[in-house]
Design a protein around this motif. Structure first.
Motif, PDB file in Angstrom:
ATOM      1  N   GLY A   1       0.808  -1.206   0.000  1.00 26.85           N
ATOM      2  CA  GLY A   1       0.000   0.000   0.000  1.00 26.85           C
ATOM      3  C   GLY A   1       0.842   1.256   0.000  1.00 26.85           C
ATOM      4  O   GLY A   1       2.062   1.218   0.145  1.00 26.85           O
ATOM      5  N   TYR A   2       0.153   2.369  -0.185  1.00 24.18           N
ATOM      6  CA  TYR A   2       0.793   3.686  -0.143  1.00 24.18           C
ATOM      7  C   TYR A   2      -0.120   4.621   0.621  1.00 24.18           C
ATOM      8  O   TYR A   2      -1.340   4.605   0.446  1.00 24.18           O
ATOM      9  CB  TYR A   2       1.048   4.223  -1.548  1.00 24.18           C
ATOM     10  N   HIS A   3       0.486   5.439   1.485  1.00 15.24           N
ATOM     11  CA  HIS A   3      -0.242   6.354   2.359  1.00 15.24           C
ATOM     12  C   HIS A   3       0.183   7.787   2.033  1.00 15.24           C
ATOM     13  O   HIS A   3       1.353   8.118   2.129  1.00 15.24           O
ATOM     14  CB  HIS A   3       0.100   6.005   3.813  1.00 15.24           C
ATOM     15  N   TRP A   4      -0.776   8.627   1.617  1.00 12.62           N
ATOM     16  CA  TRP A   4      -0.527  10.030   1.302  1.00 12.62           C
ATOM     17  C   TRP A   4      -1.069  10.899   2.433  1.00 12.62           C
ATOM     18  O   TRP A   4      -2.256  10.833   2.757  1.00 12.62           O
ATOM     19  CB  TRP A   4      -1.237  10.458   0.022  1.00 12.62           C
ATOM     20  N   VAL A   5      -0.210  11.733   3.013  1.00 12.82           N
ATOM     21  CA  VAL A   5      -0.633  12.666   4.048  1.00 12.82           C
ATOM     22  C   VAL A   5      -1.142  13.921   3.359  1.00 12.82           C
ATOM     23  O   VAL A   5      -0.452  14.518   2.534  1.00 12.82           O
ATOM     24  CB  VAL A   5       0.532  13.000   5.003  1.00 12.82           C
TER      25      VAL A   5
ATOM     26  N   SER B   1      -5.659  12.022   5.508  1.00 14.65           N
ATOM     27  CA  SER B   1      -4.750  11.321   4.595  1.00 14.65           C
ATOM     28  C   SER B   1      -5.575  10.368   3.735  1.00 14.65           C
ATOM     29  O   SER B   1      -6.737  10.099   4.015  1.00 14.65           O
ATOM     30  CB  SER B   1      -3.662  10.574   5.369  1.00 14.65           C
ATOM     31  N   ILE B   2      -4.943   9.860   2.695  1.00 18.87           N
ATOM     32  CA  ILE B   2      -5.553   8.873   1.801  1.00 18.87           C
ATOM     33  C   ILE B   2      -4.614   7.687   1.718  1.00 18.87           C
ATOM     34  O   ILE B   2      -3.394   7.841   1.717  1.00 18.87           O
ATOM     35  CB  ILE B   2      -5.803   9.459   0.392  1.00 18.87           C
ATOM     36  N   GLU B   3      -5.212   6.511   1.633  1.00 26.83           N
ATOM     37  CA  GLU B   3      -4.430   5.285   1.577  1.00 26.83           C
ATOM     38  C   GLU B   3      -5.003   4.371   0.497  1.00 26.83           C
ATOM     39  O   GLU B   3      -6.216   4.230   0.375  1.00 26.83           O
ATOM     40  CB  GLU B   3      -4.529   4.623   2.949  1.00 26.83           C
ATOM     41  N   ALA B   4      -4.121   3.759  -0.290  1.00 23.57           N
ATOM     42  CA  ALA B   4      -4.530   2.775  -1.297  1.00 23.57           C
ATOM     43  C   ALA B   4      -3.803   1.465  -0.996  1.00 23.57           C
ATOM     44  O   ALA B   4      -2.609   1.468  -0.700  1.00 23.57           O
ATOM     45  CB  ALA B   4      -4.177   3.256  -2.694  1.00 23.57           C
ATOM     46  N   VAL B   5      -4.544   0.344  -1.040  1.00 17.61           N
ATOM     47  CA  VAL B   5      -3.960  -0.967  -0.745  1.00 17.61           C
ATOM     48  C   VAL B   5      -4.411  -1.996  -1.770  1.00 17.61           C
ATOM     49  O   VAL B   5      -5.492  -1.890  -2.353  1.00 17.61           O
ATOM     50  CB  VAL B   5      -4.344  -1.481   0.666  1.00 17.61           C
ATOM     51  N   ILE B   6      -3.551  -2.980  -1.981  1.00 16.76           N
ATOM     52  CA  ILE B   6      -3.900  -4.148  -2.784  1.00 16.76           C
ATOM     53  C   ILE B   6      -3.188  -5.335  -2.149  1.00 16.76           C
ATOM     54  O   ILE B   6      -2.065  -5.210  -1.660  1.00 16.76           O
ATOM     55  CB  ILE B   6      -3.530  -3.978  -4.271  1.00 16.76           C
ATOM     56  N   GLY B   7      -3.865  -6.470  -2.126  1.00 20.02           N
ATOM     57  CA  GLY B   7      -3.274  -7.637  -1.489  1.00 20.02           C
ATOM     58  C   GLY B   7      -3.701  -8.924  -2.154  1.00 20.02           C
ATOM     59  O   GLY B   7      -4.737  -8.993  -2.820  1.00 20.02           O
TER      60      GLY B   7
END
Length: 125
Positions: free
Chosen positions: A67-71, A77-83
């Motif tokens: 994932g990536y976390h944008w402050v 903040s916004i967070e995008a994840v894939i698993g």
């Protein structure tokens, strides 16, 4: 429960442990997640093969997440994840809700995507 005896009951738990290589809660991260679900679904007219069938059982497994976390500011903040990973499903198949005729007990394994999402986060301080 929906009208016309349609069932859609699901309880899912998916905890995750995360590792940030640089700063916590900023940028790239890796995670390990597990999942467990109990489901009771069936008699859903808009899914082929589920009009007259009910599936009741458990799902469990785990996988890895990137994932990536944008402050965005002090509180947002916004967070995008894939698993991806593995899920094991063990379930009973029933012919109808009223008669309760069990058609059998089944076990299935699934390997592939297990989570994907985008989240808007608000920090409480």
């Amino acid at each position: 429960k929906f009208g016309n005896d349609m069932k859609l009951n699901l309880c899912l738990i998916q905890p995750e442990l995360r590792y940030w290589p640089c700063r916590k809660f900023e940028g790239h991260f890796l995670g390990v997640h597990g999942h467990y679900a109990y489901y009771n679904v069936g008699q859903i007219p808009f899914f082929s093969g589920m009009e007259d069938i009910i599936y009741r059982g458990d799902l469990y497994g785990g996988g890895i997440t990137y994932g990536y976390h944008w402050v965005l500011g002090d509180r947002f903040s916004i967070e995008a994840v894939i698993g991806g990973g593995h899920a094991r499903m063990e379930y009973d198949k029933y012919r109808c809700a009223g008669c309760g005729e069990r058609m059998g007990h089944y076990k299935r394994n699934y390997f592939g995507p297990t989570r994907a999402g985008v989240s808007l986060i608000y920090f409480i301080r």
